[in-house]
Design an enzyme around this catalytic site. Sequence first.
Site, PDB file in Angstrom:
ATOM      1  N   CYS A  18      -3.280   4.758   9.435  1.00 16.49           N
ATOM      2  CA  CYS A  18      -1.996   4.209   9.885  1.00 16.49           C
ATOM      3  C   CYS A  18      -1.311   5.103  10.917  1.00 16.49           C
ATOM      4  O   CYS A  18      -0.116   4.945  11.179  1.00 16.49           O
ATOM      5  CB  CYS A  18      -1.070   3.996   8.697  1.00 16.49           C
ATOM      6  SG  CYS A  18      -1.708   2.820   7.488  1.00 16.49           S
ATOM      7  N   CYS A  34       0.834  -1.202   0.000  1.00 14.00           N
ATOM      8  CA  CYS A  34       0.000   0.000   0.000  1.00 14.00           C
ATOM      9  C   CYS A  34       0.869   1.252   0.000  1.00 14.00           C
ATOM     10  O   CYS A  34       0.612   2.197  -0.750  1.00 14.00           O
ATOM     11  CB  CYS A  34      -0.923  -0.014   1.220  1.00 14.00           C
ATOM     12  SG  CYS A  34      -2.147   1.318   1.226  1.00 14.00           S
ATOM     13  N   CYS A  35       1.911   1.273   0.845  1.00 18.67           N
ATOM     14  CA  CYS A  35       2.823   2.417   0.890  1.00 18.67           C
ATOM     15  C   CYS A  35       3.510   2.628  -0.456  1.00 18.67           C
ATOM     16  O   CYS A  35       3.734   3.768  -0.883  1.00 18.67           O
ATOM     17  CB  CYS A  35       3.866   2.226   1.985  1.00 18.67           C
ATOM     18  SG  CYS A  35       3.272   2.491   3.666  1.00 18.67           S
ATOM     19  N   CYS A  79       8.032   3.773   5.659  1.00 18.49           N
ATOM     20  CA  CYS A  79       7.052   3.613   4.591  1.00 18.49           C
ATOM     21  C   CYS A  79       7.683   3.253   3.256  1.00 18.49           C
ATOM     22  O   CYS A  79       7.009   2.785   2.364  1.00 18.49           O
ATOM     23  CB  CYS A  79       6.229   4.889   4.429  1.00 18.49           C
ATOM     24  SG  CYS A  79       7.204   6.316   3.913  1.00 18.49           S
ATOM     25  N   CYS A  91      -0.811   8.794   6.804  1.00 13.54           N
ATOM     26  CA  CYS A  91      -2.175   8.458   6.424  1.00 13.54           C
ATOM     27  C   CYS A  91      -3.014   8.220   7.685  1.00 13.54           C
ATOM     28  O   CYS A  91      -2.530   7.645   8.667  1.00 13.54           O
ATOM     29  CB  CYS A  91      -2.186   7.214   5.552  1.00 13.54           C
ATOM     30  SG  CYS A  91      -1.461   7.456   3.912  1.00 13.54           S
TER      31      CYS A  91
END
Length: 246
Positions: A200, A114-115, A225, A197
């Site tokens: 997170c 995702c990062c 990240c 985010c």
Amino acid sequence: MTFALARELPGLAPVERIRAIRAALSGEIVFTTSFGLEDQVLTHLVVESGAEIAFATLDTGRLFPETHMLWAETEARYGIKVFAYAPRHEAVEDYIAESGINGFYGSLDARKACCHIRKVEPLGRALKGAAGWITGLRADQSPARGDTPFAEENAQYGLVKFNPLLDFSREDALAFAKAHDVPINPLHERGVLSIGCAPCTRAIQPGEPERAGRWWWEDEAKKECGLHVGPDGKFVHPQPFREAFA
């Protein structure tokens, strides 16, 4: 020249560090801001310096509303434009279809994926063709960042990376922001010291380190990240300068 600058920067006043960085390179320099405390201080310094430096941010699609509000406030306050780099929508759609909207909680690999989609790939576009990259890294943010240099060759992006607030403590940054009326994220007052985010990020507890609120469900040693790590996922430590950068 760059190696000499790495030794010179600690002895300069903060605004002079920005001017020295600009004078050292002939190509474009990009400052990537996440609108955190140190990035807001750097924005003030860049504007004060008068140096021609581009402002960029990674709009991941999962930022806090407070961050977007501060973004607009910062542009209005300083008369600047912060260019946004968003994730590729096809990649986001594929990730959600495979892992779910919050699939990053499921495993370290899923979180890193995702990062990569939301931050690492857009960063590559933000830095494409640039000669220099300015970041708000501070040495005291985490043990992994403790031996980060003020200037270093970054082979991954083919440029020179600068960390002009490396020797600032959080208290230094707060004092500077207060003294110069720098707008900062209201989340800081709620215990959210390192802001990324929204899903997170959480407020830290008393006694926890500054970045404990980022990816709090993971092993502390693995909490980066990908923006400042190499292909192996580890934090990038300084490498010797090539002759071309001397």
